[in-house]
Design an enzyme around this catalytic site. Structure first.
Site, PDB file in Angstrom:
ATOM      1  N   THR A 126      17.646  24.700  47.795  1.00 26.04           N
ATOM      2  CA  THR A 126      18.166  26.039  48.103  1.00 26.04           C
ATOM      3  C   THR A 126      17.198  27.133  47.634  1.00 26.04           C
ATOM      4  OG1 THR A 126      20.409  25.210  47.854  1.00 26.04           O
ATOM      5  CG2 THR A 126      20.131  27.595  47.749  1.00 26.04           C
ATOM      6  N   ARG A 243      27.480  12.858  48.724  1.00 24.52           N
ATOM      7  CA  ARG A 243      28.706  13.613  49.045  1.00 24.52           C
ATOM      8  C   ARG A 243      29.988  12.839  48.754  1.00 24.52           C
ATOM      9  NH1 ARG A 243      26.294  16.830  54.224  1.00 24.52           N
ATOM     10  NH2 ARG A 243      25.507  18.602  53.019  1.00 24.52           N
ATOM     11  N   ARG A 268      59.137  22.331  30.778  1.00 26.83           N
ATOM     12  CA  ARG A 268      59.508  23.746  30.879  1.00 26.83           C
ATOM     13  C   ARG A 268      60.856  23.895  31.589  1.00 26.83           C
ATOM     14  NH1 ARG A 268      58.505  28.684  28.661  1.00 26.83           N
ATOM     15  NH2 ARG A 268      58.710  30.362  30.197  1.00 26.83           N
ATOM     16  N   LYS A 269      61.777  24.636  30.952  1.00 21.53           N
ATOM     17  CA  LYS A 269      63.098  24.808  31.565  1.00 21.53           C
ATOM     18  C   LYS A 269      63.302  26.236  32.032  1.00 21.53           C
ATOM     19  CE  LYS A 269      65.786  21.234  29.239  1.00 21.53           C
ATOM     20  NZ  LYS A 269      65.265  20.778  27.981  1.00 21.53           N
ATOM     21  N   THR A 270      63.891  26.403  33.206  1.00 22.21           N
ATOM     22  CA  THR A 270      64.393  27.715  33.636  1.00 22.21           C
ATOM     23  C   THR A 270      65.749  27.474  34.305  1.00 22.21           C
ATOM     24  OG1 THR A 270      63.479  27.683  35.883  1.00 22.21           O
ATOM     25  CG2 THR A 270      62.049  28.612  34.165  1.00 22.21           C
ATOM     26  N   GLU A 363      26.285  21.238  47.525  1.00 22.20           N
ATOM     27  CA  GLU A 363      26.058  20.101  48.454  1.00 22.20           C
ATOM     28  C   GLU A 363      26.628  20.393  49.839  1.00 22.20           C
ATOM     29  OE1 GLU A 363      25.930  16.103  47.523  1.00 22.20           O
ATOM     30  OE2 GLU A 363      25.432  16.396  45.420  1.00 22.20           O
ATOM     31  N   GLY A 364      26.517  21.640  50.261  1.00 27.91           N
ATOM     32  CA  GLY A 364      26.998  22.064  51.579  1.00 27.91           C
ATOM     33  C   GLY A 364      28.400  22.618  51.474  1.00 27.91           C
ATOM     34  N   THR A 365      28.590  23.842  51.959  1.00 22.26           N
ATOM     35  CA  THR A 365      29.908  24.489  51.847  1.00 22.26           C
ATOM     36  C   THR A 365      30.936  23.765  52.725  1.00 22.26           C
ATOM     37  OG1 THR A 365      29.532  25.974  53.706  1.00 22.26           O
ATOM     38  CG2 THR A 365      28.780  26.754  51.543  1.00 22.26           C
TER      39      THR A 365
HETATM   40  C1  LIG Z   1      26.608  26.177  40.603  1.00 20.81           C
HETATM   41  C2  LIG Z   1      25.716  25.849  41.759  1.00 20.81           C
HETATM   42  C3  LIG Z   1      24.913  24.723  41.683  1.00 20.81           C
HETATM   43  C4  LIG Z   1      24.049  24.417  42.746  1.00 20.81           C
HETATM   44  N1  LIG Z   1      23.170  23.377  42.626  1.00 20.81           N
HETATM   45  C5  LIG Z   1      22.185  23.227  43.561  1.00 20.81           C
HETATM   46  C6  LIG Z   1      21.135  22.269  43.350  1.00 20.81           C
HETATM   47  O1  LIG Z   1      21.112  21.527  42.358  1.00 20.81           O
HETATM   48  N2  LIG Z   1      20.143  22.204  44.284  1.00 20.81           N
HETATM   49  C7  LIG Z   1      20.111  22.991  45.397  1.00 20.81           C
HETATM   50  O2  LIG Z   1      19.189  22.875  46.184  1.00 20.81           O
HETATM   51  N3  LIG Z   1      21.112  23.899  45.611  1.00 20.81           N
HETATM   52  C8  LIG Z   1      22.132  24.028  44.723  1.00 20.81           C
HETATM   53  N4  LIG Z   1      23.126  24.965  44.921  1.00 20.81           N
HETATM   54  C9  LIG Z   1      23.090  25.792  46.127  1.00 20.81           C
HETATM   55  C10 LIG Z   1      24.210  25.504  47.092  1.00 20.81           C
HETATM   56  O3  LIG Z   1      24.018  24.258  47.717  1.00 20.81           O
HETATM   57  C11 LIG Z   1      24.287  26.682  48.080  1.00 20.81           C
HETATM   58  O4  LIG Z   1      24.779  27.779  47.347  1.00 20.81           O
HETATM   59  C12 LIG Z   1      25.141  26.398  49.277  1.00 20.81           C
HETATM   60  O5  LIG Z   1      24.545  25.435  50.109  1.00 20.81           O
HETATM   61  C13 LIG Z   1      25.419  27.651  50.095  1.00 20.81           C
HETATM   62  O6  LIG Z   1      24.271  28.376  50.343  1.00 20.81           O
HETATM   63  P1  LIG Z   1      24.239  29.976  50.058  1.00 20.81           P
HETATM   64  O7  LIG Z   1      24.736  30.177  48.688  1.00 20.81           O
HETATM   65  O8  LIG Z   1      22.904  30.466  50.424  1.00 20.81           O
HETATM   66  O9  LIG Z   1      25.332  30.572  51.039  1.00 20.81           O
HETATM   67  P2  LIG Z   1      25.073  30.959  52.612  1.00 20.81           P
HETATM   68  O10 LIG Z   1      24.361  29.843  53.289  1.00 20.81           O
HETATM   69  O11 LIG Z   1      24.473  32.302  52.672  1.00 20.81           O
HETATM   70  O12 LIG Z   1      26.583  31.025  53.113  1.00 20.81           O
HETATM   71  C14 LIG Z   1      27.427  32.133  52.849  1.00 20.81           C
HETATM   72  C15 LIG Z   1      28.778  31.856  53.535  1.00 20.81           C
HETATM   73  O13 LIG Z   1      28.574  31.741  54.955  1.00 20.81           O
HETATM   74  C16 LIG Z   1      29.066  30.485  55.406  1.00 20.81           C
HETATM   75  N5  LIG Z   1      28.181  30.004  56.472  1.00 20.81           N
HETATM   76  C17 LIG Z   1      26.823  29.928  56.443  1.00 20.81           C
HETATM   77  N6  LIG Z   1      26.358  29.447  57.625  1.00 20.81           N
HETATM   78  C18 LIG Z   1      27.442  29.176  58.373  1.00 20.81           C
HETATM   79  C19 LIG Z   1      27.629  28.661  59.687  1.00 20.81           C
HETATM   80  N7  LIG Z   1      26.585  28.255  60.441  1.00 20.81           N
HETATM   81  N8  LIG Z   1      28.894  28.526  60.159  1.00 20.81           N
HETATM   82  C20 LIG Z   1      29.951  28.902  59.391  1.00 20.81           C
HETATM   83  N9  LIG Z   1      29.843  29.424  58.151  1.00 20.81           N
HETATM   84  C21 LIG Z   1      28.606  29.539  57.643  1.00 20.81           C
HETATM   85  C22 LIG Z   1      29.030  29.578  54.185  1.00 20.81           C
HETATM   86  O14 LIG Z   1      29.960  28.494  54.319  1.00 20.81           O
HETATM   87  C23 LIG Z   1      29.426  30.557  53.089  1.00 20.81           C
HETATM   88  O15 LIG Z   1      30.819  30.692  53.077  1.00 20.81           O
HETATM   89  C24 LIG Z   1      24.037  25.238  43.897  1.00 20.81           C
HETATM   90  C25 LIG Z   1      24.871  26.362  43.958  1.00 20.81           C
HETATM   91  C26 LIG Z   1      25.683  26.675  42.902  1.00 20.81           C
HETATM   92  C27 LIG Z   1      26.513  27.927  42.974  1.00 20.81           C
END
Ligand SMILES: Cc1cc2nc3c(=O)[nH]c(=O)nc-3n(C[C@H](O)[C@H](O)[C@H](O)COP(=O)(O)OP(=O)(O)OC[C@H]3O[C@@H](n4cnc5c(N)ncnc54)[C@H](O)[C@@H]3O)c2cc1C
Length: 381
Positions: A126, A243, A268-270, A363-365
């Site tokens: 990232t 994943r 817990r009672k209510t 690991e992907g939203t």
């Molecule tokens: C605590 C933490 C630990 C992490 N660890 C690692 C790590 O070890 N290594 C690493 O490489 N990364 C790591 N990450 C990064 C993480 O994988 C990314 O934050 C994540 O993939 C989302 O990328 P972004 O934050 O740039 O959000 P963006 O990609 O900017 O997304 C913002 C929003 O838009 C949505 N969105 C984006 N594109 C689309 C689409 N095409 N269709 C629909 N919705 C979409 C997303 O779901 C999200 O809700 C970490 C993040 C955090 C917060």
């Protein structure tokens, strides 16, 4: 034959991880959440017991466990504390692409020593401007003789401040888009590698998350993981293994939240009776239990498929999205069942709610998992 009984080995790993979570993680979970202190002591014990880096093959000193036993362990550790669990599992994410595509020499040099002593690794893909859209990355590696010169910045890298090496993906040929990305192992101590401050996150606060900057870092060509142009495939291919484990960690957190909620609802009672006897509360608990059972089955199928060498990308995304969303909902409902006490740091469920959120992001939203699932389904027609 078909059945859900675990083998004796699987049961033994599960019990080992559960006892560790109960005795070594839970007692210090709140402390590490509040102080954000990296859990070195816990990790040392986990390493000694063989609960870390479980999928490293025997050839490199590991146990060569598949994704299925890995998922069993991951659920139990997350039941203990997902902040500490993430610190452990981030090693697995960095190792996965190296185990898939790295040369024997790279594995001997960087993977095997991690089995002899506690060493951490990080997966650095990232960037500030490229998360879901990996192709938008701007880090570059330009060949110069037998070296590559690496420049760019990574963001949100778990274990960046504590690791010995990072799995880094950079463009070696920007014009070729995904096919122009190459993966490297970059040592944290090399000149030009700079890690930022530890980020203050909402949850899983003891896990170490930082930005990393590369300025003219000289990376030997032998540190390419796989071959030039395969970086994207390796970085994404790792998720088929990891994943299901992240999804399993979400199950573990959800199970902890449900157990706390049941215990409290019976006490817990209510209105003259335990709140568990109010249908609104009882049904919330029923929903928790059914989502945990369903989620675990998805994890098991996704992990089992990975171990059979079957394509499991869609299943892995299903397991990750389902369980990340379920864990967050279940943790929120647990807070609801605790009422005002749920909102207070003296009780365990507010931490679970904060910790659960990241499952929907790293690991992907959850949106990206749905994108993968729908693309894979629709492209078959
Ligand atoms: C605590 C933490 C630990 C992490 N660890 C690692 C790590 O070890 N290594 C690493 O490489 N990364 C790591 N990450 C990064 C993480 O994988 C990314 O934050 C994540 O993939 C989302 O990328 P972004 O934050 O740039 O959000 P963006 O990609 O900017 O997304 C913002 C929003 O838009 C949505 N969105 C984006 N594109 C689309 C689409 N095409 N269709 C629909 N919705 C979409 C997303 O779901 C999200 O809700 C970490 C993040 C955090 C917060």
């Amino acid at each position: 034959m078909f059945g859900f009984d675990l083998s004796d080995d699987h049961q033994a790993f599960r019990e080992l991880a559960h006892d560790f979570a109960e005795n070594e993680m839970r007692p210090v979970a709140a402390h590490h959440d509040q102080t954000m202190k990296y859990p070195w002591e816990v990790l040392k014990k986990a390493h000694e017991l063989g609960l870390m880096n479980t999928h490293v093959p025997e050839e490199y000193g590991g146990m060569g466990l598949g994704a299925f036993p890995g998922a069993l362990i991951s659920e139990e550790l997350a039941w203990g504390c997902t902040g500490i669990g993430t610190a452990m599992e981030a090693n697995g994410l960095a190792l996965a692409p190296v185990l898939i595509g790295g040369s024997h020499e790279l594995k001997k040099k960087y993977v095997a020593p991690m089995m002899d002593e506690l060493k951490m690794a990080a997966y650095a893909v990232t960037e500030p401007g490229a998360g879901s859209d990996v192709a938008a990355m701007s880090t570059t590696a330009v060949r110069k003789g037998d070296k590559y010169i690496l420049n760019g910045s990574k963001m949100w890298i778990t274990n960046a401040g504590v690791c010995d090496w990072m799995f880094v993906v950079a463009y070696t040929d920007k014009g070729a888009k995904h096919k122009g990305m190459t993966a490297f192992i970059v040592e944290a101590g090399w000149d030009g590698v700079e890690v930022g401050k530890k980020e203050i996150n909402m949850g899983q606060r003891c896990s170490d998350t930082r930005a990393v900057t590369f300025t003219d870092v000289e990376v030997p060509a032998e540190n390419i993981v796989g071959i030039e142009g395969k970086g994207f495939l390796l970085a994404m291919g790792a998720f088929d293994h990891t994943r299901p484990l992240v999804a399993s960690a979400a199950v573990g957190l959800a199970k902890a939240a449900m157990e706390y909620a049941i215990e409290y609802a019976l006490e817990r009672k209510t209105m003259g009776r335990p709140i568990a006897q109010h249908q609104a509360i009882a049904f919330m608990i029923a929903d928790m239990a059914k989502d945990i059972e369903a989620g675990r089955l998805l994890v098991w199928k996704a992990a089992w498929s990975a171990d059979q060498g079957r394509p499991n990308t869609t299943l892995a995304s299903m397991a990750k999205a389902f369980n990340a969303d379920a864990a967050h909902r279940i943790a929120s409902d647990a807070v609801q069942i605790f009422g005002g006490y749920g909102f207070n740091t003296e009780y365990p469920v507010e931490k679970l709610l904060r910790d659960s959120k990241i499952f929907q992001i790293y690991e992907g939203t959850s949106q990206i998992q749905r994108l993968i699932i729908s693309r894979n389904l629709l492209s078959r027609r």
